[in-house]
Design an enzyme around this catalytic site. Structure first.
Site, PDB file in Angstrom:
ATOM      1  N   ASP A  65       0.876  -1.168   0.000  1.00 52.23           N
ATOM      2  CA  ASP A  65       0.000   0.000   0.000  1.00 52.23           C
ATOM      3  C   ASP A  65       0.913   1.218   0.000  1.00 52.23           C
ATOM      4  O   ASP A  65       1.601   1.494   0.992  1.00 52.23           O
ATOM      5  CB  ASP A  65      -0.884  -0.016   1.243  1.00 52.23           C
ATOM      6  CG  ASP A  65      -1.800   1.197   1.347  1.00 52.23           C
ATOM      7  OD1 ASP A  65      -1.620   2.166   0.572  1.00 52.23           O
ATOM      8  OD2 ASP A  65      -2.692   1.194   2.223  1.00 52.23           O
ATOM      9  N   ASN A  92       2.792   5.326 -10.714  1.00 51.79           N
ATOM     10  CA  ASN A  92       1.579   5.228 -11.518  1.00 51.79           C
ATOM     11  C   ASN A  92       0.329   4.948 -10.694  1.00 51.79           C
ATOM     12  O   ASN A  92      -0.774   5.290 -11.113  1.00 51.79           O
ATOM     13  CB  ASN A  92       1.754   4.122 -12.561  1.00 51.79           C
ATOM     14  CG  ASN A  92       0.477   3.789 -13.274  1.00 51.79           C
ATOM     15  OD1 ASN A  92       0.025   4.523 -14.144  1.00 51.79           O
ATOM     16  ND2 ASN A  92      -0.154   2.678 -12.897  1.00 51.79           N
ATOM     17  N   TYR A 158      -9.389  14.305  -6.471  1.00 49.73           N
ATOM     18  CA  TYR A 158      -8.536  13.845  -7.569  1.00 49.73           C
ATOM     19  C   TYR A 158      -7.785  15.012  -8.200  1.00 49.73           C
ATOM     20  O   TYR A 158      -6.563  14.949  -8.382  1.00 49.73           O
ATOM     21  CB  TYR A 158      -9.402  13.136  -8.613  1.00 49.73           C
ATOM     22  CG  TYR A 158      -8.615  12.549  -9.770  1.00 49.73           C
ATOM     23  CD1 TYR A 158      -7.952  11.330  -9.632  1.00 49.73           C
ATOM     24  CD2 TYR A 158      -8.538  13.199 -10.999  1.00 49.73           C
ATOM     25  CE1 TYR A 158      -7.245  10.776 -10.687  1.00 49.73           C
ATOM     26  CE2 TYR A 158      -7.834  12.656 -12.055  1.00 49.73           C
ATOM     27  CZ  TYR A 158      -7.187  11.452 -11.902  1.00 49.73           C
ATOM     28  OH  TYR A 158      -6.477  10.913 -12.948  1.00 49.73           O
ATOM     29  N   LYS A 162      -3.700  15.579  -8.124  1.00 49.82           N
ATOM     30  CA  LYS A 162      -2.886  15.584  -9.333  1.00 49.82           C
ATOM     31  C   LYS A 162      -2.186  16.926  -9.525  1.00 49.82           C
ATOM     32  O   LYS A 162      -1.015  16.964  -9.959  1.00 49.82           O
ATOM     33  CB  LYS A 162      -3.745  15.232 -10.545  1.00 49.82           C
ATOM     34  CG  LYS A 162      -4.277  13.804 -10.522  1.00 49.82           C
ATOM     35  CD  LYS A 162      -3.158  12.763 -10.429  1.00 49.82           C
ATOM     36  CE  LYS A 162      -3.665  11.346 -10.554  1.00 49.82           C
ATOM     37  NZ  LYS A 162      -2.580  10.337 -10.514  1.00 49.82           N
TER      38      LYS A 162
END
Length: 260
Positions: A65, A92, A158, A162
């Site tokens: 994890d 990734n 999200y 990012k």
């Protein structure tokens, strides 16, 4: 063109499916030694390791994890034991989370997205940089998204994660550059992977998606993988501290093609 990646020691997080699997395959095809990190679906990792070793390559599968500092440390120790270090890290692994408007979002669910996408990317980069700075060479590739610059209603965690990875990468690149280490982001657009399968398998959703892509097609995982191996190679030795968008022009605001 020989990219000079033979025998390079590469770790791909979230490497057992989607973009990660395509990137892992691309490095393996160049003769690199590839470690595949995963958290779920171990059979997919097994299959990739078998695929790579069947053609004479070297591969590891490492369950961890990435949001857990101790798990990340153990993963890098396993790479040290097997290969004596690392040359390329591809961060990734990531999730997009649950659609929720900001005032309706669950704080724990929101935080889990940031823990994986931003904190997890940092933890892996930290361990890789400890080794790369000492050996005065290495490349870290962090996967962001077109949503590091394009807002996405319902997915504030999200987009925040990012965008955060993008600026974090620039700061880490500034720190690592004197030691010969490069750090970049790869920002995919709409790519045909399981994470967005509901959109590209729905005819109406697919038609709408194509209106957002000037090149008029959805991307394939291999489109991103080809860029990853190029950026990790000496062909990109003068590129660092930036984001490479692999998006078919999505960030070019195609809705403005016919005037404002």
């Amino acid at each position: 063109m020989d990219l000079g990646l033979k025998d390079k020691r590469v770790l791909v997080t979230g490497g057992n499916s989607g973009l990660g699997a395509a990137i892992a395959r691309a490095f393996a095809a160049e003769g690199a030694r590839v470690a595949i990190n995963y958290l779920v679906n171990p059979k997919q990792s097994d299959a990739l390791v078998e695929e790579f070793t069947a053609t004479g390559g070297e591969a590891l599968q490492l369950m961890a994890d990435i949001s857990d500092p101790q798990a990340v440390e153990r993963m890098f120790s396993e790479i040290d034991d097997a290969w004596g270090g690392i040359d390329v890290l591809v961060n990734n692994a990531g999730i997009d989370g649950v659609h929720a408007l900001g005032w309706e979002a669950d704080a724990d669910v929101w935080g889990r997205v940031v823990d994986i996408n931003l904190k997890g990317t940092f933890l892996c980069a930290r361990e890789a940089l400890k080794r790369m700075v000492a050996q005065r060479s290495g490349v870290v590739l962090n996967t962001t998204s077109v949503h590091e610059v394009i807002a996405w209603a319902g997915y504030s965690a999200y987009t925040a994660s990012k965008a955060g990875v993008s600026m974090m990468s620039k700061s880490l690149a500034q720190e690592a550059a004197p030691y010969g280490v490069r750090i970049l982001c790869i920002a995919p657009g709409a790519i045909r992977t399981p994470i967005n399968q509901a959109v590209w398998q729905d005819p109406e959703g697919y038609r709408d998606l194509l209106t957002k892509i000037p090149l008029g097609r959805i991307g394939e995982p291999e489109d991103v993988a080809k860029i990853a191996i190029m950026l990790a190679s000496d062909a990109a030795s003068y590129i660092t501290a930036t984001t490479i968008f692999v998006d078919g022009g999505m960030t070019d605001y195609p809705s403005f093609a016919h005037g404002g």
